[in-house]
Design a protein around this motif. Structure first.
Motif, PDB file in Angstrom:
ATOM      1  N   PHE A  39       0.826  -1.199   0.000  1.00  0.00           N
ATOM      2  CA  PHE A  39       0.000   0.000   0.000  1.00  0.00           C
ATOM      3  C   PHE A  39       0.863   1.252   0.000  1.00  0.00           C
ATOM      4  N   THR A  40       1.927   1.238   0.778  1.00  0.00           N
ATOM      5  CA  THR A  40       2.804   2.405   0.869  1.00  0.00           C
ATOM      6  C   THR A  40       3.445   2.727  -0.468  1.00  0.00           C
ATOM      7  N   ASP A  41       3.936   1.704  -1.150  1.00  0.00           N
ATOM      8  CA  ASP A  41       4.557   1.938  -2.458  1.00  0.00           C
ATOM      9  C   ASP A  41       3.542   2.444  -3.479  1.00  0.00           C
ATOM     10  N   ARG A  42       2.335   1.887  -3.426  1.00  0.00           N
ATOM     11  CA  ARG A  42       1.272   2.350  -4.325  1.00  0.00           C
ATOM     12  C   ARG A  42       0.901   3.791  -4.020  1.00  0.00           C
ATOM     13  N   PHE A  43       0.765   4.096  -2.739  1.00  0.00           N
ATOM     14  CA  PHE A  43       0.373   5.427  -2.308  1.00  0.00           C
ATOM     15  C   PHE A  43       1.448   6.460  -2.635  1.00  0.00           C
TER      16      PHE A  43
END
Length: 102
Positions: A39-43
């Protein structure tokens, strides 16, 4: 109010993710966005940050920062003043000091 804003942010993230996935955007390293599992990388991807910032700005201006400051003096000062004037004008029994309070 806080729940509504939180729900808006979640829906904006989901919508932005679907748009980015549909347009086949990639990360800086060339990985398709749908293959990014974190999620962090996507965000933190540029495309996601750009879409979220555009949406936040669209929400912020003019609906949050301009319209309320234009309408507030009209609604809180001008409308009550005119209503008081109309009430005093329509009721001849209101005179003197009592009329000043309206």
């Amino acid at each position: 109010c806080t729940f509504n804003v939180l729900l808006d942010f979640v829906m904006t993230y989901i919508t932005a993710y679907k748009i980015i996935k549909g347009l086949e955007f990639r990360t800086y390293f060339g990985i398709p966005i749908e293959h990014v599992s974190s999620f962090t990388d996507r965000f933190e991807s540029y495309a996601m940050q750009r879409l979220l910032a555009d949406n936040a700005f669209s929400y912020l201006f003019p609906s949050t920062c301009l319209v309320p400051f234009i309408l507030e003096p009209i609604i809180t000062i001008y409308v009550p003043l005119k209503m008081g004037q109309i009430i005093v004008r329509c009721h001849p029994e209101i005179k003197g000091h009592e009329a000043d309070t309206w």
